[in-house]
Scaffold this motif. Sequence first.
Motif, PDB file in Angstrom:
ATOM      1  N   LEU A  54       3.686  10.182 -11.720  1.00 37.00           N
ATOM      2  CA  LEU A  54       3.932   9.933 -10.852  1.00 37.00           C
ATOM      3  C   LEU A  54       3.474  10.312  -9.356  1.00 37.00           C
ATOM      4  CD1 LEU A  54       6.691  12.555 -10.366  1.00 37.00           C
ATOM      5  CD2 LEU A  54       4.713  14.215  -9.695  1.00 37.00           C
ATOM      6  N   LYS A  55       2.237   9.825  -9.040  1.00 33.74           N
ATOM      7  CA  LYS A  55       2.119   9.101  -8.244  1.00 33.74           C
ATOM      8  C   LYS A  55       2.248   7.604  -7.602  1.00 33.74           C
ATOM      9  CE  LYS A  55      -2.425   8.575  -5.395  1.00 33.74           C
ATOM     10  NZ  LYS A  55      -3.791   7.440  -5.731  1.00 33.74           N
ATOM     11  N   VAL A  56       2.530   7.241  -8.812  1.00 32.18           N
ATOM     12  CA  VAL A  56       3.026   5.716  -8.495  1.00 32.18           C
ATOM     13  C   VAL A  56       4.118   5.688  -8.499  1.00 32.18           C
ATOM     14  CG1 VAL A  56       3.162   3.317  -9.871  1.00 32.18           C
ATOM     15  CG2 VAL A  56       0.800   5.315 -10.247  1.00 32.18           C
ATOM     16  N   VAL A  57       5.173   6.473  -9.326  1.00 30.00           N
ATOM     17  CA  VAL A  57       6.580   6.340  -8.920  1.00 30.00           C
ATOM     18  C   VAL A  57       7.356   6.693  -7.905  1.00 30.00           C
ATOM     19  CG1 VAL A  57       7.043   5.461 -11.522  1.00 30.00           C
ATOM     20  CG2 VAL A  57       6.986   8.198 -10.731  1.00 30.00           C
ATOM     21  N   ALA A  58       6.728   8.072  -7.189  1.00 34.75           N
ATOM     22  CA  ALA A  58       7.207   9.123  -6.208  1.00 34.75           C
ATOM     23  C   ALA A  58       6.184   9.738  -6.171  1.00 34.75           C
ATOM     24  CB  ALA A  58       7.887  10.309  -7.316  1.00 34.75           C
ATOM     25  N   PRO A  59       6.046   8.984  -4.753  1.00 32.83           N
ATOM     26  CA  PRO A  59       4.524   9.232  -3.996  1.00 32.83           C
ATOM     27  C   PRO A  59       4.809  10.786  -2.865  1.00 32.83           C
ATOM     28  CG  PRO A  59       5.260   7.134  -3.417  1.00 32.83           C
ATOM     29  CD  PRO A  59       5.637   8.138  -4.353  1.00 32.83           C
ATOM     30  N   ALA A  60       6.049  11.030  -2.813  1.00 31.64           N
ATOM     31  CA  ALA A  60       6.499  12.093  -1.731  1.00 31.64           C
ATOM     32  C   ALA A  60       6.129  13.382  -2.821  1.00 31.64           C
ATOM     33  CB  ALA A  60       8.042  11.368  -1.501  1.00 31.64           C
ATOM     34  N   ILE A  61       6.838  13.175  -3.854  1.00 27.30           N
ATOM     35  CA  ILE A  61       7.211  14.601  -4.818  1.00 27.30           C
ATOM     36  C   ILE A  61       5.633  14.591  -5.257  1.00 27.30           C
ATOM     37  CG2 ILE A  61       7.882  15.221  -7.053  1.00 27.30           C
ATOM     38  CD1 ILE A  61      10.294  13.349  -6.608  1.00 27.30           C
ATOM     39  N   PHE A  62       4.213  14.195  -5.220  1.00 27.91           N
ATOM     40  CA  PHE A  62       3.315  14.437  -5.564  1.00 27.91           C
ATOM     41  C   PHE A  62       2.417  14.852  -4.592  1.00 27.91           C
ATOM     42  CE2 PHE A  62      -1.293  12.662  -5.099  1.00 27.91           C
ATOM     43  CZ  PHE A  62      -1.235  13.286  -6.546  1.00 27.91           C
ATOM     44  N   ALA A  63       2.778  14.673  -3.471  1.00 31.87           N
ATOM     45  CA  ALA A  63       1.717  14.954  -2.187  1.00 31.87           C
ATOM     46  C   ALA A  63       2.161  15.602  -2.048  1.00 31.87           C
ATOM     47  CB  ALA A  63       2.357  13.802  -1.235  1.00 31.87           C
ATOM     48  N   SER A  64       3.493  16.484  -2.365  1.00 33.30           N
ATOM     49  CA  SER A  64       4.258  17.801  -2.357  1.00 33.30           C
ATOM     50  C   SER A  64       3.147  18.928  -3.029  1.00 33.30           C
ATOM     51  CB  SER A  64       5.527  18.187  -2.938  1.00 33.30           C
ATOM     52  OG  SER A  64       6.276  18.090  -3.550  1.00 33.30           O
ATOM     53  N   PHE A  65       2.325  18.141  -4.408  1.00 34.23           N
ATOM     54  CA  PHE A  65       1.593  19.050  -4.908  1.00 34.23           C
ATOM     55  C   PHE A  65       0.661  19.623  -4.242  1.00 34.23           C
ATOM     56  CE2 PHE A  65       3.924  17.385  -9.305  1.00 34.23           C
ATOM     57  CZ  PHE A  65       5.010  18.705  -8.588  1.00 34.23           C
ATOM     58  N   HIS A  66       0.126  19.050  -3.547  1.00 37.45           N
ATOM     59  CA  HIS A  66      -0.836  19.222  -1.997  1.00 37.45           C
ATOM     60  C   HIS A  66      -2.317  19.792  -3.626  1.00 37.45           C
ATOM     61  CE1 HIS A  66       1.167  20.478   1.170  1.00 37.45           C
ATOM     62  NE2 HIS A  66       1.745  21.001   0.124  1.00 37.45           N
ATOM     63  N   GLY A  67      -2.485  18.255  -4.170  1.00 41.15           N
ATOM     64  CA  GLY A  67      -3.325  18.425  -5.315  1.00 41.15           C
ATOM     65  C   GLY A  67      -4.588  17.147  -4.976  1.00 41.15           C
ATOM     66  N   GLU A  68      -5.714  17.565  -5.743  1.00 43.14           N
ATOM     67  CA  GLU A  68      -6.735  16.880  -4.923  1.00 43.14           C
ATOM     68  C   GLU A  68      -6.872  15.346  -5.525  1.00 43.14           C
ATOM     69  OE1 GLU A  68     -11.827  16.628  -6.789  1.00 43.14           O
ATOM     70  OE2 GLU A  68     -10.455  17.926  -7.598  1.00 43.14           O
ATOM     71  N   ALA A  69      -7.636  14.804  -4.464  1.00 43.17           N
ATOM     72  CA  ALA A  69      -7.341  13.435  -3.732  1.00 43.17           C
ATOM     73  C   ALA A  69      -7.493  12.704  -4.715  1.00 43.17           C
ATOM     74  CB  ALA A  69      -7.803  12.913  -2.826  1.00 43.17           C
ATOM     75  N   MET A  70      -6.665  12.021  -5.661  1.00 41.92           N
ATOM     76  CA  MET A  70      -6.580  10.893  -7.170  1.00 41.92           C
ATOM     77  C   MET A  70      -7.275   9.304  -6.006  1.00 41.92           C
ATOM     78  SD  MET A  70      -4.055  12.197  -9.585  1.00 41.92           S
ATOM     79  CE  MET A  70      -4.071  11.233 -10.501  1.00 41.92           C
ATOM     80  N   GLY A  71      -7.873   8.781  -6.957  1.00 43.37           N
ATOM     81  CA  GLY A  71      -7.923   7.219  -6.910  1.00 43.37           C
ATOM     82  C   GLY A  71      -7.216   6.237  -7.437  1.00 43.37           C
ATOM     83  N   SER A  72      -7.635   5.564  -7.813  1.00 46.61           N
ATOM     84  CA  SER A  72      -5.771   4.204  -8.340  1.00 46.61           C
ATOM     85  C   SER A  72      -5.425   5.000  -9.261  1.00 46.61           C
ATOM     86  CB  SER A  72      -6.327   2.956  -7.736  1.00 46.61           C
ATOM     87  OG  SER A  72      -7.866   2.977  -9.308  1.00 46.61           O
ATOM     88  N   TRP A  73      -4.714   3.551 -10.176  1.00 49.48           N
ATOM     89  CA  TRP A  73      -4.221   5.098 -10.714  1.00 49.48           C
ATOM     90  C   TRP A  73      -5.062   4.876 -12.288  1.00 49.48           C
ATOM     91  CZ3 TRP A  73      -2.602   1.983 -15.702  1.00 49.48           C
ATOM     92  CH2 TRP A  73      -2.879   0.243 -14.914  1.00 49.48           C
ATOM     93  N   ARG A  74      -5.383   3.030 -12.434  1.00 50.76           N
ATOM     94  CA  ARG A  74      -6.768   2.896 -12.988  1.00 50.76           C
ATOM     95  C   ARG A  74      -7.993   3.384 -12.941  1.00 50.76           C
ATOM     96  NH1 ARG A  74      -4.005  -2.299 -10.609  1.00 50.76           N
ATOM     97  NH2 ARG A  74      -3.173  -3.450 -11.990  1.00 50.76           N
ATOM     98  N   SER A  75      -8.835   3.904 -12.531  1.00 50.83           N
ATOM     99  CA  SER A  75     -10.186   4.695 -12.387  1.00 50.83           C
ATOM    100  C   SER A  75      -9.245   6.109 -12.970  1.00 50.83           C
ATOM    101  CB  SER A  75      -9.899   4.653 -11.056  1.00 50.83           C
ATOM    102  OG  SER A  75      -9.236   5.906  -9.467  1.00 50.83           O
ATOM    103  N   GLU A  76      -7.701   6.953 -12.768  1.00 51.20           N
ATOM    104  CA  GLU A  76      -8.291   7.865 -12.977  1.00 51.20           C
ATOM    105  C   GLU A  76      -7.334   7.813 -14.623  1.00 51.20           C
ATOM    106  OE1 GLU A  76      -7.947  11.342 -11.305  1.00 51.20           O
ATOM    107  OE2 GLU A  76      -8.656   9.672  -9.595  1.00 51.20           O
ATOM    108  N   LEU A  77      -6.939   6.511 -15.447  1.00 52.95           N
ATOM    109  CA  LEU A  77      -6.573   6.411 -16.861  1.00 52.95           C
ATOM    110  C   LEU A  77      -8.016   6.573 -17.084  1.00 52.95           C
ATOM    111  CD1 LEU A  77      -4.462   6.011 -18.357  1.00 52.95           C
ATOM    112  CD2 LEU A  77      -4.647   3.415 -18.172  1.00 52.95           C
TER     113      LEU A  77
END
Length: 357
Positions: free
Chosen positions: A105-128
């Motif tokens: 979701l962060k990669v394909v829809a960053p605006a929607i992801f931001a609306s969740f007000h979740g914890e800061a995430m790194g790159s998709w590679r690091s999170e994976l």
Amino acid sequence: MVQDPARTGGSVQHGRIAWIDVAKGIAMLLVFYGHLPGSGDNPWFPDLMTSRSVVYLFHMPLFFVLSGITFHPSKGFRQFAGSRLRRLIVPYYFFSLYALMKIVLKVVAPAIFASFHGEAMGSWRSELLNIVLGNSIGLWFFWALFWGDLVLWLLAKFPKAVQGAFCLLCLLAWPFVPVSHVELPFQLWGVFEAVAFTGLGWLLSGTLEKESRMASSVFLIISMAVFAVSACIALSPSHNPIKVYVVKLFAAVSGSLMIVFLAKGLIQSNSLLQYIGRDTLIFYGLNGLSLAVSKGVFFRIVPVSFVRSNVWSQLLAGMIVLCLACLLCAALKPLIHRYCWWAIGSTNPVKKTVSNN
């Protein structure tokens, strides 16, 4: 643990001890409440952060204690390790699908992801990589308990004095473990907390079997008093490392025992709490997803500005969201048992039904 109502101080149904399921149900509700404000900028429940801090003093040690109370080192090591792998590590990766969804979701829809007000995430590679290496946020408990159970199995081969000394050593070392500062793969730091509190529950299980309801009620009052003092001190800023260490230790132990004695001495049986407590694996694994969906639905109907207006509206809204999240988990639970039984270390219900017939 002997499944005897007279010894456990509560009823036994289908091989389960009622008060333990009650305690697990309470622990699960505390997890939901602790995750209710979210881990980001929290626009929904700012006035609940203090109570959340109180819950965080003991809610995960409580889960370890309850796991220790029902710990059985009866199988051979290979069989035992295999069962814990199926029961803990497979569910970890299955429920990590939600964390994977957030990455997508962060990669394909960053605006929607931001609306969740979740914890800061790194790159998709690091999170994976975090997910693969057992460091998925919110699910660390599975890996930590896995290592803790293996250590307890080995510890069970030693005399009681050695068992007690080792668990006490882990308990005393736990506040010093730099979990948030130095992240090891597969939650290896978590073994200290797991052995400390699972060991505490394991060593207390024999005493709890024989303990009367009256004795549990007395210990409930004592543990409540110790926890209240510890929590008050913990909420006041302090730069004294010894004070911080002692308070963290006392709050975790007394808070955990408070819920244990509350369930055994006061409540003993409650159908709703037992329903949740019987499947804490599913409720725990789904709590992040269910809370995100519930908050999304609720705040589409009720304005955030209205909820934020005072602490009582936040508390009421929080309880509604919590109930919605639990209902969602309850709705998904039979589907997981039916179609994803392999993901929670269970047996195939179709084969089980055939064998019973």
